[in-house]
Design a protein around this motif. Structure first.
Motif, mmCIF file in Angstrom:
data_model
loop_
_atom_site.group_PDB
_atom_site.id
_atom_site.type_symbol
_atom_site.label_atom_id
_atom_site.label_comp_id
_atom_site.label_asym_id
_atom_site.label_seq_id
_atom_site.Cartn_x
_atom_site.Cartn_y
_atom_site.Cartn_z
ATOM 1 N N LEU A 299 14.653 -12.467 -2.783
ATOM 2 C CA LEU A 299 15.805 -11.638 -3.089
ATOM 3 C C LEU A 299 15.350 -10.332 -3.751
ATOM 4 C CD1 LEU A 299 18.860 -12.324 -2.775
ATOM 5 C CD2 LEU A 299 18.868 -12.762 -5.221
ATOM 6 N N MET A 300 14.448 -10.504 -4.700
ATOM 7 C CA MET A 300 13.938 -9.340 -5.427
ATOM 8 C C MET A 300 13.223 -8.376 -4.487
ATOM 9 S SD MET A 300 14.723 -9.201 -8.465
ATOM 10 C CE MET A 300 13.674 -7.754 -8.610
ATOM 11 N N ARG A 301 12.393 -8.922 -3.679
ATOM 12 C CA ARG A 301 11.629 -8.063 -2.767
ATOM 13 C C ARG A 301 12.558 -7.309 -1.844
ATOM 14 N NH1 ARG A 301 7.081 -12.368 -1.216
ATOM 15 N NH2 ARG A 301 5.801 -12.109 -3.066
ATOM 16 N N ALA A 302 13.575 -8.020 -1.385
ATOM 17 C CA ALA A 302 14.509 -7.381 -0.476
ATOM 18 C C ALA A 302 15.172 -6.209 -1.174
ATOM 19 C CB ALA A 302 15.549 -8.395 -0.011
ATOM 20 N N TYR A 303 15.552 -6.466 -2.427
ATOM 21 C CA TYR A 303 16.249 -5.409 -3.144
ATOM 22 C C TYR A 303 15.306 -4.254 -3.441
ATOM 23 C CZ TYR A 303 19.631 -3.204 -6.122
ATOM 24 O OH TYR A 303 20.525 -2.302 -6.653
ATOM 25 N N ALA A 304 14.098 -4.600 -3.832
ATOM 26 C CA ALA A 304 13.117 -3.563 -4.129
ATOM 27 C C ALA A 304 12.834 -2.735 -2.885
ATOM 28 C CB ALA A 304 11.834 -4.208 -4.644
ATOM 29 N N ARG A 305 12.769 -3.403 -1.775
ATOM 30 C CA ARG A 305 12.502 -2.709 -0.524
ATOM 31 C C ARG A 305 13.598 -1.673 -0.269
ATOM 32 N NH1 ARG A 305 11.537 -7.261 2.716
ATOM 33 N NH2 ARG A 305 13.727 -7.380 3.229
ATOM 34 N N LEU A 306 14.838 -2.101 -0.539
ATOM 35 C CA LEU A 306 15.954 -1.187 -0.303
ATOM 36 C C LEU A 306 15.904 -0.030 -1.280
ATOM 37 C CD1 LEU A 306 18.694 -3.878 0.162
ATOM 38 C CD2 LEU A 306 17.885 -2.288 1.910
ATOM 39 N N LYS A 307 15.626 -0.337 -2.521
ATOM 40 C CA LYS A 307 15.649 0.704 -3.545
ATOM 41 C C LYS A 307 14.554 1.739 -3.317
ATOM 42 C CE LYS A 307 16.313 0.132 -7.734
ATOM 43 N NZ LYS A 307 17.153 0.575 -8.862
ATOM 44 N N THR A 308 13.486 1.325 -2.737
ATOM 45 C CA THR A 308 12.360 2.241 -2.592
ATOM 46 C C THR A 308 12.265 2.806 -1.194
ATOM 47 O OG1 THR A 308 10.929 0.407 -2.049
ATOM 48 C CG2 THR A 308 11.021 1.066 -4.354
ATOM 49 N N ARG A 309 13.210 2.447 -0.359
ATOM 50 C CA ARG A 309 13.092 2.870 1.024
ATOM 51 C C ARG A 309 13.090 4.392 1.155
ATOM 52 N NH1 ARG A 309 17.873 1.048 3.720
ATOM 53 N NH2 ARG A 309 18.608 2.826 2.577
ATOM 54 N N ASP A 310 13.968 5.038 0.353
ATOM 55 C CA ASP A 310 14.087 6.494 0.486
ATOM 56 C C ASP A 310 12.842 7.205 -0.003
ATOM 57 O OD1 ASP A 310 16.451 6.005 1.510
ATOM 58 O OD2 ASP A 310 17.655 6.722 -0.168
ATOM 59 N N GLU A 311 12.058 6.485 -0.798
ATOM 60 C CA GLU A 311 10.842 7.063 -1.315
ATOM 61 C C GLU A 311 9.737 7.058 -0.291
ATOM 62 O OE1 GLU A 311 8.883 5.223 -4.403
ATOM 63 O OE2 GLU A 311 9.551 6.629 -5.909
ATOM 64 N N ILE B 261 19.013 -11.588 3.772
ATOM 65 C CA ILE B 261 18.518 -11.589 2.396
ATOM 66 C C ILE B 261 18.759 -10.234 1.740
ATOM 67 C CG2 ILE B 261 16.101 -10.959 2.924
ATOM 68 C CD1 ILE B 261 16.546 -13.721 0.589
ATOM 69 N N GLU B 262 18.678 -9.175 2.507
ATOM 70 C CA GLU B 262 18.944 -7.857 1.929
ATOM 71 C C GLU B 262 20.407 -7.711 1.542
ATOM 72 O OE1 GLU B 262 15.448 -5.227 4.113
ATOM 73 O OE2 GLU B 262 17.546 -4.666 4.408
ATOM 74 N N ALA C 240 20.987 -9.691 -1.478
ATOM 75 C CA ALA C 240 20.459 -9.044 -2.677
ATOM 76 C C ALA C 240 21.390 -7.937 -3.137
ATOM 77 C CB ALA C 240 19.065 -8.488 -2.385
ATOM 78 N N LEU D 105 9.600 -8.716 -13.288
ATOM 79 C CA LEU D 105 8.798 -9.290 -12.207
ATOM 80 C C LEU D 105 7.368 -8.786 -12.279
ATOM 81 C CD1 LEU D 105 11.126 -9.322 -9.149
ATOM 82 C CD2 LEU D 105 10.111 -11.255 -10.328
ATOM 83 N N LEU E 254 13.137 7.002 -9.004
ATOM 84 C CA LEU E 254 13.685 6.480 -7.758
ATOM 85 C C LEU E 254 14.752 7.394 -7.193
ATOM 86 C CD1 LEU E 254 13.914 2.681 -8.352
ATOM 87 C CD2 LEU E 254 12.466 3.940 -6.743
ATOM 88 N N LEU F 288 17.563 6.826 -6.504
ATOM 89 C CA LEU F 288 18.341 6.205 -5.427
ATOM 90 C C LEU F 288 19.764 6.045 -5.923
ATOM 91 C CD1 LEU F 288 17.957 4.783 -2.613
ATOM 92 C CD2 LEU F 288 18.096 2.670 -3.941
ATOM 93 N N TRP G 114 7.235 0.906 -4.683
ATOM 94 C CA TRP G 114 6.845 -0.493 -4.496
ATOM 95 C C TRP G 114 5.851 -0.602 -3.374
ATOM 96 C CZ3 TRP G 114 9.419 -5.044 -6.516
ATOM 97 C CH2 TRP G 114 10.165 -4.723 -7.675
#
Lengths: 282, 232, 232
Positions: free
Chosen positions: A179-191, C101-102, C105, C179, C194, C196, C225
């Motif tokens: 779950l965390m990774r998914a969210y992190a992926r989304l949050k950092t996608r624009d970067e 999962i996204e 989340a 984490l 970020l 974002l 990340w």
């Protein structure tokens, strides 16, 4: 390898196995003999020499263990002779067996040679008798087996079995980390930006080579590597690492070209350089 | 079946007569034999299928259908003496060649047996198709490799073979004891190396082609085939 | 069944218990229910299948299988109370899709969140199936409608979700810093912030929804990340 099923075949089909003194037929003779042998001999055959022997043995009408192997050998050899007289070619196995039986027969007829090595003729005969008996026993066993109350012939399974209903339950797997990774992926996608190596802190080997070429001329005596590092590259650890690596690599290249010498007293000791003069090379 | 204390067994298992009914229903519903383990897996926790099966076998003794033991499994089968009623169900089974039947018998009586040994007994090479057919019919499978040079694969009969021929175990093969007493099941006959020429001698190169035997090695449960250990 | 004198009936019919065995075997092996007439056709002349069937039905009363009348025919059927034995549940463990999962989340961190907001954050449309799946799994449910034009539905996570992930409340969702401190995520050299836009920023009427997002504001090292593949 030829099939081992019993077969008698026209002579123009030479046996595949070597060791038989049959002339290699040329094309013309094959054609001639094929014409002669228009008749394809189809004999209700035997499953190999052992099968033939077993059939012959039965004609003796005695217990297989009491069989006269000598008589059997003679019967077999007579059979082979007859087949040959009929210009029927026997498969190589049959001929090999014939040769072996002829050998056994002569051994059985001669007085035993005390000097002879290996099994006695009697042992060989007994073994043959055993093999015949065993084959016979297996045939009887096979018949008994096939005469049993067989499933689908005498005994039956349930005609309309209940299907076992297999319910498939899906258990979805997801962990907190997922779950965390998914969210992190989304949050950092624009970067995200295409990967490009940040060269700001990298001293390239080309740079080091240029620098070293220029400086080495002044190094008449052993000079530590660190001296050759460019200004501003020795304080920051990352920059120093990069510059050291590049300088060292460059020095190897120059050493290869014979322009400098490298010295290191021991493992991990400082590395030092000095210029190499042409007169040193001699 | 003794089980360690387990929250799942807090409920007492159903009484034996209920377990017998369950086994009856499960075995009736299946076509292939089911082992005690298969039964236990489908019954409530704490059941003892062994006892239930025993009771069920007694109950069906002499009936139109009976509980047969097949290797490690059990199955309902119609009584053999009523086969005359069953023309409608008789399936036209594929005719087996004489070579296939003999090969099958040799495997059953001599198992585990290598291809070379089969050829020695029959005096002719075993054609690839014969073994393939028996394996395809699921009457024969590969056993462990023989620990002799070349590590040849061995062949053994399967539970489906036992089921088909109505045998509880390979020990029940007809005439097995007599054949063994007569020394006719010894894989190495007395007087080895007598030089009897047999076709099997050139079959050696086929051993490599039996490689799939490896697949069977791991799942080979020695306990499932007690006869294998007994036979030479 | 009364039959006219017939040369074929010169043999007395088998005794009833034998007829019962016959019916038992025939019905067992039959692939479809058999009528009394079918049975009579297959049994020896003079048999009375009706009586045999009646006897058989009595015998199987209360057993694990029973003889049932199906239309005009008879067939063995598993006793109704044992039908549970005919089910085998196989549990299949599957990973949630990336989309699911996204979406999950986003709902967890931003709840209550509208579908449009989810799509804004994900950057792609959320398929109906993804939300349906999460709702069916009972990890997500509908929340209050947003008091904005169109009154869009919002989504929130459920108690079952918290149970599954071992959380007491959505506020317990760990932040990035936590984490990373636990060594679960690798650090990278600090980059820019970020920046974002979080959906919570426009969650005008629901202050609570901002809270989980705040976790990230504590993160003083909002580094980029590493790619997911790099993570342990």
């Amino acid at each position: 390898m030829p099939a081992k099923v019993p077969y008698l075949r026209p002579v123009d089909d030479p046996p595949a196995q070597a060791g038989l003194d049959l002339p290699a037929p040329d094309a013309a003779s094959i054609a001639r003999r094929r014409a002669e042998e228009a008749l394809i001999v189809d004999v209700d055959g035997y499953e190999g020499p052992l099968d033939l022997l077993l059939t012959l043995a039965r004609t003796q009408k005695v217990d297989l263990m009491k069989i006269s192997v000598l008589d059997l050998a003679e019967q077999y050899l007579a059979f082979v002779e007859e087949a040959r007289a009929l210009r029927i070619e026997l498969a190589a196995d049959y001929l090999v067996m014939a040769a072996w039986l002829a050998f056994l027969k002569s051994r059985l007829l001669l007085p035993p040679d005390p000097q002879a090595e290996g099994p006695s003729a009697e042992d060989m005969a007994a073994h043959l008798a055993f093999q015949l008996e065993r084959l016979d026993a297996m045939r009887q066993a096979a018949a008994q087996l096939m005469a049993r109350d067989r499933l689908g012939i005498s005994r039956f399974a349930r005609g309309a079995p209940d299907a076992v209903i297999r319910t498939r339950r899906t258990e979805w797997q997801a962990s907190l980390i997922d779950l965390m990774r998914a969210y992190a992926r989304l949050k950092t996608r624009d970067e995200f930006r295409p990967f490009a190596f940040d060269r700001k802190d990298v001293f390239t080997m080309e740079q080091a080579l240029d620098r070293l070429r220029g400086l080495i001329g002044f190094a008449g005596d052993w000079t530590d590597l660190s001296v050759f590092l460019p200004d501003g590259w020795s304080d920051d650890p990352a920059r120093r690492r990069s510059a050291t690596a590049a300088t060292f690599a460059a020095s190897l290249e120059l050493a290869r070209q014979g322009r400098l010498e490298i010295r290191q007293a021991e493992t991990f000791a400082p590395i030092s350089y000095r210029q190499r003069h042409d007169d040193d090379r001699a | 079946m003794t089980t360690a204390p387990d929250p799942a067994t807090d409920f007492p298992p159903p009484p034996l007569d209920q377990q017998e009914r369950m086994v009856e229903a499960i075995l009736f519903a299946a076509t292939a034999p089911l082992s005690l383990r298969d039964l236990a897996d489908r019954m409530p926790v704490g059941c003892d299928p062994a006892e239930a099966v025993a009771a069920l076998r007694r109950r069906y003794q002499g009936r139109g259908v009976t509980v047969e033991q097949v290797g490690q499994g059990y199955a309902f089968r119609t009584a053999a003496d009523l086969s005359f009623l069953m023309q409608a169900e008789t399936v036209e089974s594929r005719r087996l060649s004489r070579a296939a039947i003999e090969t099958l018998a040799i495997i059953a009586y001599h198992q585990p047996v290598t291809r070379t040994e089969i050829e020695e007994i029959r005096g002719v090479a075993v054609s690839r198709g014969t073994l393939d057919q028996l394996i395809e019919m699921e009457w024969v499978r590969m056993g462990r490799r023989r620990m002799t040079p070349g590590r040849p694969a061995t062949f053994v009969v399967t539970e489906a073979f036992l089921d088909h021929f109505g045998l509880e175990s390979p020990r029940d093969l007809p005439g097995l004891a007599e054949l063994r007493a007569a020394g006719l099941l010894e894989s190495r006959p007395p007087g080895e190396g007598l030089g009897l020429p047999l076709a099997s001698e050139d079959a050696d190169d086929d051993i490599a082609s039996v490689a799939p035997g490896d697949l069977f090695e791991d799942d080979h449960d020695p306990a499932a085939w007690p006869a294998e250990e007994d036979q030479p």
